[in-house]
Design a protein around this motif. Structure first.
Motif, PDB file in Angstrom:
ATOM      1  N   MET A 133       1.030  -1.101   0.013  1.00  0.00           N
ATOM      2  CA  MET A 133      -0.031   0.175  -0.011  1.00  0.00           C
ATOM      3  C   MET A 133       0.950   1.246  -0.020  1.00  0.00           C
TER       4      MET A 133
ATOM      5  N   ASP B 198      -2.958   4.683   3.801  1.00  0.00           N
ATOM      6  CA  ASP B 198      -4.409   4.816   3.943  1.00  0.00           C
ATOM      7  C   ASP B 198      -4.804   6.071   4.680  1.00  0.00           C
TER       8      ASP B 198
ATOM      9  N   HIS C 109       2.984   1.800   3.130  1.00  0.00           N
ATOM     10  CA  HIS C 109       3.281   0.750   4.088  1.00  0.00           C
ATOM     11  C   HIS C 109       3.171  -0.654   3.196  1.00  0.00           C
TER      12      HIS C 109
ATOM     13  N   MET D 153       2.188  -4.798   4.220  1.00  0.00           N
ATOM     14  CA  MET D 153       1.514  -5.481   5.360  1.00  0.00           C
ATOM     15  C   MET D 153       1.958  -6.553   4.867  1.00  0.00           C
TER      16      MET D 153
ATOM     17  N   MET E 108       2.184  -4.059   9.974  1.00  0.00           N
ATOM     18  CA  MET E 108       1.991  -3.035   9.338  1.00  0.00           C
ATOM     19  C   MET E 108       3.459  -2.679   9.267  1.00  0.00           C
TER      20      MET E 108
HETATM   21 CU    CU Z   1      -2.806  -1.187   4.606  1.00  0.00          CU
END
Ligand code: CU
Length: 183
Positions: A110, A114, A141, A143, A176
């Motif tokens: 990502m 977010d 990040h 995950m 994360m």
């Molecule tokens: Cu995420």
């Protein structure tokens, strides 16, 4: 069932139908191009350039690698992600409130973060995540899903300044890993 779980279930059902649903694309080409480039922005081009692109359960581009990139995490939230097969399995389980056990490492990118559409760090089904005590947003990040016993010793504090565990008390636990600053 609350709204979020409904959305998750919808997403998961659509995801599991991924193999058979293809879009007969007519019109809306600009919107589709936008969705595709948004989905691809979640990961390096070496991954997302060859990934299958899905939006709202529909395959927009059939890829040539194992990755699936989507323009949104939740429908319409604008947070793109690229997931490997283990992550896709986990998301399907999450949507169905089904059990999940990692039998291999799972990675999701990502790189857009977010920000503006975070979650409760403990409860994936929180009815009102933005008002959760442990609401968290993260910049760019990775995950990472690992077998749960390997999460021992890692903080679940999103504000620790480093990697942290999300949804640690659930089958959907993952690490994360911030890889850049929030914009
Ligand atoms: Cu995420």
């Amino acid at each position: 069932m609350n709204n979020l779980s409904k959305k998750l279930v919808t997403a998961a059902v659509l995801v599991s139908a991924a193999g058979v649903v293809f879009v007969a694309q007519s019109g809306g080409d600009d919107e589709m191009k936008k969705q595709i480039s948004q989905a691809r922005s979640a990961a390096p081009a070496s991954i997302s350039g060859n990934a299958t692109i899905m939006s709202a359960g529909k395959v927009l581009v059939k890829g040539t690698n194992d990755w699936i990139c989507m323009p949104d995490t939740m429908p319409g939230d604008g947070n793109p992600m690229c997931n490997d097969p283990t992550w896709m399995k986990m998301l399907t389980a999450l949507g169905n409130k089904a059990d999940f056990k990692a039998d291999s490492i799972g990675i999701s990118y990502m790189l857009k973060g977010d920000v503006g559409a975070g979650v409760s760090n403990s409860d994936p089904y929180h009815p009102d995540p933005k008002n959760a005590d442990d609401y968290t947003e993260t910049g760019p990040h990775l995950m990472i899903i690992v077998p749960k016993e390997l999460l021992k010793g890692l903080t679940d504090d999103p504000n620790s300044g480093g990697p942290y565990v999300m949804w640690g008390e659930t089958p959907y636990a993952h690490i994360m890993v911030p890889v850049g600053d929030k914009e």
